[in-house]
Write an enzyme that holds these catalytic residues in place. Structure first.
Site, short mmCIF file in Angstrom:
data_model
loop_
_atom_site.label_atom_id
_atom_site.label_comp_id
_atom_site.label_asym_id
_atom_site.label_seq_id
_atom_site.Cartn_x
_atom_site.Cartn_y
_atom_site.Cartn_z
N ARG A 11 -3.34 -1.15 -6.71
CA ARG A 11 -2.31 -2.08 -6.83
C ARG A 11 -2.89 -3.02 -7.95
O ARG A 11 -3.61 -2.88 -8.35
CB ARG A 11 -2.36 -2.96 -5.60
CG ARG A 11 -3.77 -3.70 -5.49
CD ARG A 11 -4.04 -4.49 -4.12
NE ARG A 11 -5.61 -4.75 -3.99
CZ ARG A 11 -6.21 -4.83 -2.69
NH1 ARG A 11 -5.52 -4.96 -1.93
NH2 ARG A 11 -7.29 -5.01 -2.55
N LYS A 31 0.80 -1.25 -0.01
CA LYS A 31 0.03 0.07 0.03
C LYS A 31 0.81 1.23 -0.01
O LYS A 31 0.82 1.97 -0.57
CB LYS A 31 -0.94 0.02 1.25
CG LYS A 31 -2.12 0.79 1.17
CD LYS A 31 -3.07 0.61 2.35
CE LYS A 31 -3.97 -0.60 2.38
NZ LYS A 31 -4.27 -0.67 3.76
N GLY A 79 -6.41 -10.98 8.34
CA GLY A 79 -6.30 -11.32 9.72
C GLY A 79 -5.44 -10.18 10.37
O GLY A 79 -5.12 -10.25 11.28
N HIS A 89 -4.63 -43.63 -2.37
CA HIS A 89 -4.46 -44.36 -3.83
C HIS A 89 -5.42 -43.54 -4.55
O HIS A 89 -5.04 -43.37 -5.84
CB HIS A 89 -4.90 -45.83 -3.41
CG HIS A 89 -4.86 -46.42 -4.79
ND1 HIS A 89 -6.17 -46.65 -5.52
CD2 HIS A 89 -3.89 -47.08 -5.66
CE1 HIS A 89 -5.67 -47.53 -6.78
NE2 HIS A 89 -4.25 -47.61 -6.82
N MET A 116 -4.37 -5.97 11.27
CA MET A 116 -5.25 -4.97 11.51
C MET A 116 -5.69 -4.23 10.28
O MET A 116 -4.84 -3.99 9.47
CB MET A 116 -4.49 -4.12 12.38
CG MET A 116 -5.38 -3.15 13.14
SD MET A 116 -4.78 -1.64 14.17
CE MET A 116 -4.79 -0.47 12.68
N ARG A 156 -3.18 3.05 8.36
CA ARG A 156 -3.28 1.92 7.56
C ARG A 156 -2.39 0.88 7.71
O ARG A 156 -1.13 1.24 7.40
CB ARG A 156 -3.62 2.38 6.33
CG ARG A 156 -4.82 3.44 6.16
CD ARG A 156 -4.71 4.37 4.89
NE ARG A 156 -5.26 3.44 3.78
CZ ARG A 156 -5.24 3.74 2.52
NH1 ARG A 156 -4.78 4.93 2.25
NH2 ARG A 156 -6.08 2.80 1.81
N CYS A 203 9.97 -38.87 -14.19
CA CYS A 203 8.62 -39.01 -14.39
C CYS A 203 8.05 -39.37 -12.78
O CYS A 203 8.76 -39.21 -11.97
CB CYS A 203 8.31 -40.46 -15.20
SG CYS A 203 9.29 -41.94 -14.36
N SER A 247 15.85 -41.72 -15.44
CA SER A 247 14.65 -41.14 -15.16
C SER A 247 14.39 -41.02 -13.92
O SER A 247 14.23 -42.16 -12.97
CB SER A 247 13.50 -41.94 -15.89
OG SER A 247 12.13 -41.32 -15.67
N TYR A 263 13.88 -33.47 -20.00
CA TYR A 263 12.43 -33.70 -20.18
C TYR A 263 12.03 -33.84 -18.90
O TYR A 263 12.45 -34.09 -17.91
CB TYR A 263 12.13 -34.63 -21.09
CG TYR A 263 12.31 -35.96 -20.72
CD1 TYR A 263 11.37 -36.69 -19.94
CD2 TYR A 263 13.39 -36.97 -21.04
CE1 TYR A 263 11.41 -38.07 -19.59
CE2 TYR A 263 13.68 -37.94 -20.73
CZ TYR A 263 12.55 -38.88 -19.89
OH TYR A 263 12.74 -39.99 -19.56
P1 ADP Z 1 -7.65 -2.28 3.25
O1 ADP Z 1 -6.28 -2.60 3.22
O2 ADP Z 1 -8.62 -3.25 4.02
O3 ADP Z 1 -8.45 -1.62 1.91
P2 ADP Z 1 -7.32 0.61 3.70
O4 ADP Z 1 -6.10 1.23 4.58
O5 ADP Z 1 -7.35 0.70 2.23
O6 ADP Z 1 -7.58 -0.81 4.00
O7 ADP Z 1 -8.63 1.29 4.09
C1 ADP Z 1 -9.88 1.08 3.92
C2 ADP Z 1 -10.80 2.16 3.28
O8 ADP Z 1 -10.45 3.54 4.32
C3 ADP Z 1 -10.02 2.92 2.07
O9 ADP Z 1 -10.63 2.28 1.02
C4 ADP Z 1 -10.51 4.28 1.92
O10 ADP Z 1 -11.83 4.44 1.36
C5 ADP Z 1 -10.70 4.76 3.72
N1 ADP Z 1 -9.45 5.39 3.96
C6 ADP Z 1 -8.40 5.21 4.21
N2 ADP Z 1 -7.39 6.18 4.33
C7 ADP Z 1 -8.29 7.17 4.34
C8 ADP Z 1 -8.01 8.52 4.35
N3 ADP Z 1 -6.79 9.16 4.57
N4 ADP Z 1 -8.90 9.40 3.85
C9 ADP Z 1 -10.21 8.90 3.47
N5 ADP Z 1 -10.55 7.72 3.49
C10 ADP Z 1 -9.54 6.73 3.87
MG MG Z 2 -7.89 -0.95 0.65
#
Ligand code: ADP
Ligand code: MG
Ligand code: MG
Length: 911
Positions: free
Chosen positions: A352, A29, A107, A468, A109, A98, A863, A795, A883
């Site tokens: 991404r 990200k 899993g 098997h 945060m 984030r 094989c 082989s 091969y």
């Molecule tokens: P995930 O990895 O679960 O997608 P994100 O970090 O992308 O989590 O955050 C989820 C959503 O939160 C983003 O798609 C966006 O819409 C919102 N978000 C994150 N940061 C901001 C920000 N600085 N301003 C506004 N919305 C935000």
């Molecule tokens: Mg996101």
């Protein structure tokens, strides 16, 4: 390997300092936010705390020296740039925190939005929103501010302090109920202020403290929580399964908030630059007005298709389309994006290279070549064998109301419907009448082979992925669900029961070998277009099918690139023919053992029981023409291509009736006073041949050395078939392979006898017969230099080699402990599925090097199931084999991966 802490280590990067290639350091990200910033796209300013900071924190349990100061400095410069201070009571700067690892990982945060809000700054935020607001009247501004605050407490409570999320949801539902509405937009400022009060109580109840009012404390706690979430249980489990190293750590992104919840002229959305399901060009996305990010995914309100944004806000829509085109051109791939519009101003929050289905992967790679964005090498790199394999299986059309009645292990993928049968014989009978049958057994054994060949699918109630049934079915490319333990199989009664229902022989069931699900009745099946193409019934030049055309183009390129030849494992003419259509360039393994089953069993019994020389010879003489006919058929189908025939390999008792059953039969017959001389002789032989560890017993070359004439008969049949093929104008290229050799003397003995027979049979027919050996006993690998003196080819039998290198019995281990080993990460994937490079692979390497040193030009192949496994194919390319050989169905996969192996190692020939 935790990061080295140095005094002046840089832990924090402004978005303008990073780029997309820094995923290791900044996470996916963060690296992509930096990339977009540097492209000049509208990204809210912010900074990224590195994965190294996280590693240091996790190693020591505290923030590394210097981190706090660097965060402070970056925060200050952010505040200066924005003209606001974090959480300022009058005009607060708010940020999101984030997580973002190198690989996206469930899993861990998630995000905390609106960090910096507290009881004071919420008022300041409202004042600012109304002051500058276009559409938000002051009531709207108040509503916005309190909505943002309640979101902060909710997200912070849930993700940073582990307050159960449902509590907040209940409170929100309660507020909506009190208001008599379903829609959160109907809650006004007062309602939301009340909700903030309720949320704070929930927070206090679960954490024992007040919701933190200090903005900087909120920020620090959130950052720390992201670090710690790396080791959350779900994240750890996920990493083990996906083989993601445990020490990577996650980065943390701190991003200036922009607001999609400021009124109807604001909103938030997600989009793909092409259809991630089909690969079709176009705009695919969802938009939600007046909302903050997580609402889109949470499905709180109904989103609208992104196209509708054009009506709502044409300027932003056009800008977004321009950015999406720009991103595709820049990343040269399908991108997915997250964006927010704040009062008519577009902000990019994430991008991404997007996930896609197997079909879309091929289609998109083909399109990008057409568009001149990538070349064919890159297209080849972007698809893989697992995707191709997926595209080759027929699929169920499950849009009807079909409910599974049981779920087992998806042991061999595909979709098969058919009439239930419980015995191999019945399967063969019904198949001969043209019926599709599903062979249902508790578990299968080599005797079921004919039934398995006749069946469309195999369902067992016991056994795992290496049982098997599973292994043989995968080898045949036949659908199999194994270990469906809810099913009670009763073979004598010809029925099984499941979920209180009884299914009798003749009833129809459907099994999905990908998901392991079992359905009653016939679920409609869609055939795979890609297989039709490989079979030659779809001409890529003349049909309008983007997928088939893309597959054709990429396969053609892979074939042009690859150095490894691809052969097939085939024991019948039909398999050989199919594999040839799939592109096989020969047979790498033709097993001869099935040629001793069925009607021929009796001959084998005579062979084994023979006391006098004459008896054995009679049995062998009777077997000879049958074997010769088998080989003739295969040589015909493989005209002009090499065919490796393995001399008989399995323990002989596999051809005899089970000991217990025989003992009972004899006892009963004796009781009745019947003449049991023959049965008694058989029983004695079975007793004599009983082995505690048959896989380590009398089999392979050992059998050939113990039973006079057995190998000789096979060698003669092979040579005669080749000669008869040549007389008929064909070209047979037999390669005789001796199984289970551990010492050169074994091979020399077999060779001496074989050469005599070959010379006698071949005469001046021009037929050339090679003699080589399997390398499947560790000792053979370690003495490969000696063995090569007597072998024209090696082989690698990597199934046995794996079994003997690890010292575990393939038929027993999966059920017994593989699950535990996989769970513990002792191996990430079964070594029977993908070659264990460090151990078994090392044996292969040693044997290849020492074999070639002793005999330059020694032909090397493999094989065994690894021949069709993508990762293993790359390994065999690296080791320099000539091969790989795999089941017919896997041939295209191996071709593709052999091409990819060249592209990925820059074309280097590692020999
Ligand atoms: P995930 O990895 O679960 O997608 P994100 O970090 O992308 O989590 O955050 C989820 C959503 O939160 C983003 O798609 C966006 O819409 C919102 N978000 C994150 N940061 C901001 C920000 N600085 N301003 C506004 N919305 C935000
Ligand atoms: Mg996101
Ligand atoms: Mg073997």
């Amino acid at each position: 390997m935790a990061a080295q802490e140095t005094v002046d280590q840089k832990y924090v990067y402004d978005f303008s300092e990073g780029n997309k290639d820094l995923k290791d350091l900044l996470g996916g990200k963060g690296a992509n936010l930096a990339e977009m910033t540097n492209l000049g796209l509208p990204v809210p300013p912010g900074f990224t705390i590195t994965t190294e900071a996280c590693q240091a924190y996790l190693a020591t349990g505290r923030e590394p020296d210097g981190l706090a100061g660097q965060i402070e400095a970056h925060l200050e410069s952010l505040e200066r740039a924005m003209g606001k201070r974090l959480g300022d009571p009058q005009d607060p700067l708010l940020v999101s925190v984030r997580s973002g690892a190198k690989f996206s990982m469930p899993g861990m945060m998630e995000t905390v939005l609106n960090v910096g809000l507290n009881d004071q700054s919420v008022q300041g935020l409202a004042r600012q929103a109304s002051g500058e607001g276009s559409q938000a009247a002051s009531g709207g501004a108040d509503r916005f501010a309190w909505d943002s605050y309640r979101r902060l407490i909710q997200m912070f409570g849930k993700t940073v302090c582990e307050v159960p999320g449902e509590e907040f949801e209940h409170a929100l539902d309660e507020a909506k109920r009190a208001k008599g509405t379903q829609n959160d937009l109907d809650l006004d400022a007062d309602d939301l202020r009340g909700l903030v009060g309720a949320y704070k109580k929930i927070f206090l109840k679960h954490t024992g403290r007040e919701f933190p009012q200090q903005p900087r404390e909120q920020l620090d706690l959130a950052i720390r929580a992201v670090f710690e979430s790396w080791n959350a249980e779900r994240a750890v489990l996920y990493r083990r399964q996906e083989r993601i190293p445990a020490d990577l750590g996650t980065a943390v992104n701190v991003v200036t908030m922009v607001f999609g919840n400021l009124g109807p002229d604001s909103g938030t959305g997600v989009a793909f630059t092409r259809d991630p399901a089909s690969g079709a060009q176009g705009i695919y996305g969802d938009y939600l007005a007046n909302a903050q990010g997580e609402d889109v995914v949470a499905g709180i309100r109904n989103t609208v298709p992104l196209q509708e944004l054009e009506q709502l806000d044409k300027t932003s829509y056009d800008e977004l389309l321009g950015i999406m085109a720009r991103l595709e051109e820049h990343y040269k791939d399908l991108c997915d994006i997250e964006f927010t519009i704040e009062r008519g101003k577009l902000w990019m929050l994430q991008t991404r290279v997007g996930k896609r289905t197997a079909a879309a992967a091929f289609v998109i790679a083909g399109q990008l070549v057409d568009e001149g964005l990538i070349d064919l090498d890159e297209a080849l790199h972007r698809v893989n064998g697992a995707q191709l394999a997926q595209l080759m299986f027929p699929r169920f059309q499950l849009d009807h109301e079909f409910q599974p009645v049981a779920k087992g292990i998806g042991a061999s993928p595909g979709a098969a419907s058919g009439t239930v049968v419980f015995t191999s014989a019945r399967a063969v009978e019904l198949a001969a009448e043209g019926k599709s049958v599903i062979l249902v057994r508790r578990e299968t054994n080599p005797d079921d082979l004919n039934g398995m060949i006749a069946a469309k699918g195999i369902l067992t109630s016991r056994g795992g992925k290496t049982s098997h049934a599973a292994v043989v079915a995968r080898g045949m490319g036949k659908t199999c669900v194994s270990g469906a333990d809810e099913i009670e199989v009763n073979v004598p009664a010809k029925r099984f029961t499941v979920a209180g229902q009884t299914v009798n022989e003749g009833d129809v069931v459907s099994i999905d070998g990908t998901t392991g699900k079992v359905y009653l009745g016939e679920v409609p099946v869609m055939p795979s277009e890609v297989v039709q193409y490989f079979e030659g019934s779809l001409d890529p030049e003349h049909i309008d099918n983007a997928l088939v055309r893309a597959v054709h183009r990429i396969m053609t390129h892979a074939d042009g690139k690859r150095r490894l030849a691809v052969r097939t494992n085939a024991d019948t003419g039909a398999d050989a023919a199919r594999a040839r259509r799939f592109g096989a360039e020969g047979i790498g393994l033709c097993r001869t053992e099935h040629m001793f089953l069925g009607d021929r069993r009796e001959l084998v019994e005579r062979l084994i029981l023979a006391r006098a020389e004459g008896e054995r010879e009679a049995a062998l003489a009777a077997l000879l023409p049958l074997q010769r006919a088998d080989f003739e058929e295969i040589f015909r189908e493989m005209d002009g291509l090499p065919v490796t025939v393995r001399l008989i390999d399995p323990p002989l008792h596999e051809f005899l009736p089970p000991l217990e059953q025989l003992a009972v039969n004899v006892a009963v017959a004796q009781e009745r006073g019947e003449d049991v001389a023959k049965e008694e002789a058989l029983l004695a032989a079975v007793r004599r041949m009983h082995e505690e560890n048959p896989m380590l017993g009398l089999r392979g070359v050992r059998l050939g050395l113990v039973i006079p004439g057995l190998f000789a008969m096979q060698v003669r049949a092979i040579a005669e078939a080749a000669v008869s093929c040549a007389r008929g104008g064909g070209v047979a290229k037999p390669e005789i392979m001796v199984p289970l050799v551990g010492a050169v003397q074994e091979l020399e003995t077999v060779r001496a006898e074989a050469e005599k027979i070959i010379a006698e049979v071949v005469g001046d027919s021009g037929v050339e017969v090679l003699i080589g050996t399997m390398i499947e006993v560790p000792r053979a690998a370690l003495t490969a230099g000696q063995i090569a003196e007597a072998a024209e080819f090696f082989s690698f039998g990597t199934n046995d080699l794996t079994q003997m290198a690890w010292g575990f019995s393939r038929d027993d281990v999966e059920g017994a402990f593989f699950w535990r080993y996989l769970e513990l990460g002792i191996f990430g994937i079964s070594p029977f599925e993908s070659i264990d490079r460090d151990g078994v692979g090392r044996l292969v390497r040693i044997a290849a090097e020492e074999g070639r040193a002793a005999r330059p030009g020694l032909k090397l192949g493999i094989c065994g199931e690894h021949g069709g496994d993508p990762d293993s194919v790359h390994f065999f390319h690296e080791v320099g084999l000539d091969y790989v050989s795999c089941s017919p169905f896997r041939v295209p996969v191996a071709r593709l991966e052999a091409g990819r192996a060249v592209v990925e190692t820059g074309g280097s020939d590692s020999r």
